[in-house]
Structures are given as structure tokens and as C-alpha cells.
Motif scaffolding. Structure first.
Motif, PDB file in Angstrom:
ATOM      1  N   ALA A   2       0.828  -1.198   0.000  1.00  0.00           N
ATOM      2  CA  ALA A   2       0.000   0.000   0.000  1.00  0.00           C
ATOM      3  C   ALA A   2       0.867   1.254   0.000  1.00  0.00           C
ATOM      4  N   LEU A   3       0.415   2.256  -0.718  1.00  0.00           N
ATOM      5  CA  LEU A   3       0.994   3.585  -0.619  1.00  0.00           C
ATOM      6  C   LEU A   3       0.391   4.206   0.630  1.00  0.00           C
ATOM      7  N   THR A   4       1.223   4.665   1.556  1.00  0.00           N
ATOM      8  CA  THR A   4       0.738   5.266   2.794  1.00  0.00           C
ATOM      9  C   THR A   4       0.981   6.758   2.735  1.00  0.00           C
ATOM     10  N   ILE A   5      -0.072   7.524   2.954  1.00  0.00           N
ATOM     11  CA  ILE A   5       0.025   8.983   2.978  1.00  0.00           C
ATOM     12  C   ILE A   5      -0.395   9.432   4.375  1.00  0.00           C
ATOM     13  N   ASN A   6       0.519  10.125   5.041  1.00  0.00           N
ATOM     14  CA  ASN A   6       0.317  10.481   6.435  1.00  0.00           C
ATOM     15  C   ASN A   6       1.286  11.603   6.783  1.00  0.00           C
ATOM     16  N   ASN A   7       0.909  12.453   7.718  1.00  0.00           N
ATOM     17  CA  ASN A   7       1.830  13.439   8.252  1.00  0.00           C
ATOM     18  C   ASN A   7       2.313  12.925   9.603  1.00  0.00           C
ATOM     19  N   PRO A   8       3.529  12.380   9.695  1.00  0.00           N
ATOM     20  CA  PRO A   8       4.000  11.815  10.956  1.00  0.00           C
ATOM     21  C   PRO A   8       4.188  12.860  12.058  1.00  0.00           C
ATOM     22  N   LYS A   9       4.264  14.133  11.677  1.00  0.00           N
ATOM     23  CA  LYS A   9       4.422  15.193  12.683  1.00  0.00           C
ATOM     24  C   LYS A   9       3.144  15.409  13.500  1.00  0.00           C
ATOM     25  N   THR A  10       2.016  14.918  12.997  1.00  0.00           N
ATOM     26  CA  THR A  10       0.752  15.093  13.720  1.00  0.00           C
ATOM     27  C   THR A  10       0.328  13.820  14.444  1.00  0.00           C
ATOM     28  N   GLY A  11       1.210  12.822  14.491  1.00  0.00           N
ATOM     29  CA  GLY A  11       0.924  11.598  15.227  1.00  0.00           C
ATOM     30  C   GLY A  11       1.333  10.368  14.449  1.00  0.00           C
ATOM     31  N   ALA A  12       1.533   9.307  15.199  1.00  0.00           N
ATOM     32  CA  ALA A  12       1.905   8.027  14.589  1.00  0.00           C
ATOM     33  C   ALA A  12       0.746   7.484  13.766  1.00  0.00           C
ATOM     34  N   PRO A  13       1.036   6.766  12.676  1.00  0.00           N
ATOM     35  CA  PRO A  13      -0.047   6.253  11.823  1.00  0.00           C
ATOM     36  C   PRO A  13      -1.088   5.418  12.565  1.00  0.00           C
ATOM     37  N   PHE A  14      -0.642   4.569  13.506  1.00  0.00           N
ATOM     38  CA  PHE A  14      -1.598   3.691  14.189  1.00  0.00           C
ATOM     39  C   PHE A  14      -2.420   4.409  15.259  1.00  0.00           C
ATOM     40  N   SER A  15      -2.117   5.685  15.499  1.00  0.00           N
ATOM     41  CA  SER A  15      -2.911   6.455  16.453  1.00  0.00           C
ATOM     42  C   SER A  15      -4.022   7.249  15.768  1.00  0.00           C
ATOM     43  N   LYS A  16      -4.089   7.166  14.435  1.00  0.00           N
ATOM     44  CA  LYS A  16      -5.058   7.938  13.656  1.00  0.00           C
ATOM     45  C   LYS A  16      -6.055   7.013  12.969  1.00  0.00           C
ATOM     46  N   PRO A  17      -7.216   7.548  12.609  1.00  0.00           N
ATOM     47  CA  PRO A  17      -8.140   6.759  11.781  1.00  0.00           C
ATOM     48  C   PRO A  17      -7.489   6.459  10.430  1.00  0.00           C
ATOM     49  N   GLY A  18      -7.725   5.261   9.943  1.00  0.00           N
ATOM     50  CA  GLY A  18      -7.199   4.868   8.645  1.00  0.00           C
ATOM     51  C   GLY A  18      -8.260   4.997   7.565  1.00  0.00           C
ATOM     52  N   VAL A  19      -7.821   5.417   6.400  1.00  0.00           N
ATOM     53  CA  VAL A  19      -8.689   5.493   5.223  1.00  0.00           C
ATOM     54  C   VAL A  19      -8.110   4.508   4.210  1.00  0.00           C
TER      55      VAL A  19
END
Length: 88
Positions: A2-19
């Protein structure tokens, strides 16, 4: 993969809702893969330019899979396109 698009400065990926977005579940659904590419391009090129896109990327993590099955994609396309009628 998967291509992952995320801003790591606003939190870890697993702490955010996933789309989760996938395309080409079946080999003859070629438009869905293009939509995945369009979404990735839209998010990446407009981050920091359009406030709504910046906010949604900061708040979520996107998992984008263009081809979700081995029967989808460029290799299977010739088998999926019907031959034109010759009129014979």
C-alpha cells in the motif's frame, strides 16, 4: 503493498483513523486503479495549499492500493478487452 500517505508530525499512523482505498478488485475494473492514482496525486500535490486537504491528511492516514488482486492490472488487460465485431 500500500501507498501510505500520512503526516507523521501530527501523530503516529496507528494512532489515527485509517482510510483504506483499493482499486481493481476484478481485472475488468480498470478505472478504479486510475481513481487511486488520482486520489494520491490530489492529496500530495495539494497538501499545504488547500486547507481541507491539509487537515484531512494531518488527521488521518491513507492506505491506497492501486491493484488489489493479481488478476487485475496491465498484464490481464488484453484478456479483458473484448474483440471488436468484424461484421462477418
Amino acid at each position: 503493498m500500500a501507498l501510505t500517505i500520512n503526516n507523521p508530525k501530527t501523530g503516529a499512523p496507528f494512532s489515527k483513523p485509517g482510510v483504506y482505498v483499493d482499486g481493481n478488485i476484478h481485472g475488468n475494473e480498470i478505472q478504479a486503479g486510475e481513481v487511486c492514482l488520482y486520489l494520491a496525486n490530489r492529496l500530495l500535490t495539494n497538501y499545504g495549499k488547500i486547507s481541507e486537504i491539509t487537515e484531512v491528511v494531518d488527521r488521518n492516514v491513507f492506505y491506497i492500493i492501486q491493484w488489489s488482486m493479481s488478476t487485475a492490472g496491465p498484464i490481464s488487460l488484453p484478456m479483458q478487452i473484448p474483440q471488436a465485431a468484424t461484421g462477418d
